[in-house]
Design an enzyme around this catalytic site. Structure first.
Site, PDB file in Angstrom:
ATOM      1  N   SER A 146     -11.425  -8.822  -4.027  1.00 47.78           N
ATOM      2  CA  SER A 146     -12.103  -8.368  -2.808  1.00 47.78           C
ATOM      3  C   SER A 146     -13.560  -8.130  -3.147  1.00 47.78           C
ATOM      4  O   SER A 146     -13.913  -7.897  -4.316  1.00 47.78           O
ATOM      5  CB  SER A 146     -11.466  -7.066  -2.314  1.00 47.78           C
ATOM      6  OG  SER A 146     -12.262  -6.441  -1.321  1.00 47.78           O
ATOM      7  N   TYR A 187      -8.620   1.493  -4.259  1.00 48.61           N
ATOM      8  CA  TYR A 187      -8.707   0.059  -3.976  1.00 48.61           C
ATOM      9  C   TYR A 187      -9.841  -0.584  -4.769  1.00 48.61           C
ATOM     10  O   TYR A 187      -9.678  -1.648  -5.374  1.00 48.61           O
ATOM     11  CB  TYR A 187      -8.937  -0.127  -2.479  1.00 48.61           C
ATOM     12  CG  TYR A 187      -8.785  -1.535  -1.978  1.00 48.61           C
ATOM     13  CD1 TYR A 187      -7.525  -2.068  -1.694  1.00 48.61           C
ATOM     14  CD2 TYR A 187      -9.902  -2.340  -1.739  1.00 48.61           C
ATOM     15  CE1 TYR A 187      -7.381  -3.354  -1.196  1.00 48.61           C
ATOM     16  CE2 TYR A 187      -9.771  -3.624  -1.237  1.00 48.61           C
ATOM     17  CZ  TYR A 187      -8.512  -4.131  -0.977  1.00 48.61           C
ATOM     18  OH  TYR A 187      -8.375  -5.401  -0.494  1.00 48.61           O
TER      19      TYR A 187
END
Length: 256
Positions: free
Chosen positions: A147, A160
Site C-alpha cells: 500500500s 497498517y
C-alpha cells in the site's frame, strides 16, 4: 540461471494463486489472470464468495477457503492447490484487512497483532509454502500487494502502516534471497482504490481527497492494479525483481 529467459508475454497454462480473491483487487486480478489463460486458485476466507468468482472466471479457476493468519491452513491449502493443478508458477499475496487504530485505543494490541499476522506474516508463510513448486517453474513469479501506507503514513493507522512497510522490506529481502534461483519478487503499493475497504468512505469525501492528493484527481479501479500485477508475472518480466511500484494516481509524486 543460465540461458536466454523466456520472452513470452503469455501466461496461458500457468498456475496462479491469488489470496484475498473474493473481492476488490484480488477478484479483479484473479479474473484478469484467468482471462489471459492462467489456471487460477481463488482463495479467501469465504468459500462461497470464492466459488462465485471462480464461476465468473471460468473452467480453469477453482475456489479454496483459506485464512492466511493460519500457518497450518496455508501449508495444507497450498499443497492441495499444487496437487490439483500440477504445480505453482505465480503467487499473488493480496489478502488484507483494514487496521486503522489510534495509539491509545484499548484494543490496539489486538489490532496490531491481527494486522501483522494477515498483512505481513501471511505473505512470508505463503511464499515458503509455495517455494517447492515455484522452484520447479521455468518462470516463477511472486507479487506482494502492499500500500502507499507502506511508503508514507496516515494519522491513526500505525498497525497498517507498520505491516505494509514490512511488506516492502520483505519483498526486497525475498528478491535478494531468491534471485539466484530465477524467482522474481515484486511489490505493488496501491493508493486510493475503489474496494470494499473504501466503501465506507463517503463519495464526496473521496472526491475531495482525490482532488487534493492525487495527480489524476480520482480514485483508481481494482482492474488498474490488476493490470500492473499481470505485467509483473509475465515470463518476459524476467529482469525486474525487488521493485516497489506505486499504483496510486500520482499520490506519492504530488507535494501540493
Amino acid at each position: 540461471m543460465s540461458g536466454t529467459p523466456d520472452r513470452s508475454r503469455s501466461i496461458a497454462g500457468r498456475v496462479a494463486i491469488v489470496t484475498g480473491a473474493a473481492s476488490g483487487m484480488g477478484r479483479a486480478t484473479a479474473l484478469l489472470l484467468a482471462s489471459e489463460g492462467a489456471r487460477v486458485a481463488i482463495t479467501d476466507l469465504d468459500l462461497a464468495a470464492c466459488e462465485a468468482v471462480a464461476a465468473e472466471a471460468g473452467p480453469n479457476a477453482k475456489a479454496f477457503a483459506l485464512d492466511v493468519s493460519d500457518g497450518e491452513a496455508i501449508k495444507a491449502v497450498v499443497a492441495d492447490i499444487a496437487a490439483q493443478f500440477g504445480g505453482i508458477d505465480i503467487l499473488i499475496n493480496n489478502a488484507g484487512i483494514s487496521a486503522f487504530c489510534p495509539l491509545d485505543a484499548d484494543d490496539y494490541d489486538d489490532i496490531w497483532h491481527r494486522a501483522v499476522a494477515i498483512l505481513l506474516t501471511g505473505h512470508q508463510r505463503m511464499v515458503r509454502a509455495a517455494l517447492p513448486w515455484l522452484r520447479q517453474s521455468d518462470a516463477p513469479r511472486i507479487v506482494n500487494i502492499a500500500s502507499t501506507e507502506g511508503l508514507g503514513a496516515t494519522p491513526g493507522d500505525t498497525p497498517y502502516v507498520a505491516a505494509k512497510t514490512g511488506v516492502t522490506g520483505l519483498t526486497r529481502g525475498l528478491a535478494v534471497d531468491l534471485g539466484k534461483e530465477g524467482i522474481t519478487v515484486n511489490c505493488i503499493c496501491p493508493g486510493p482504490i475503489h474496494t470494499g475497504m473504501t466503501d465506507k468512505v463517503a463519495e464526496a469525501d473521496k472526491l475531495v481527497f482525490a482532488k487534493r492528493r492525487t495527480a489524476l484527481r480520482r480514485y483508481g479501479e481494482p482492474e488498474e492494479v490488476a493490470h500492473i500485477t499481470l505485467s509483473l508475472v509475465l515470463p518476459a518480466a524476467s529482469y525486474i525483481t525487488g521493485a516497489v511500484i506505486p499504483v496510486d494516481g500520482g499520490l506519492t509524486a504530488r507535494n501540493a
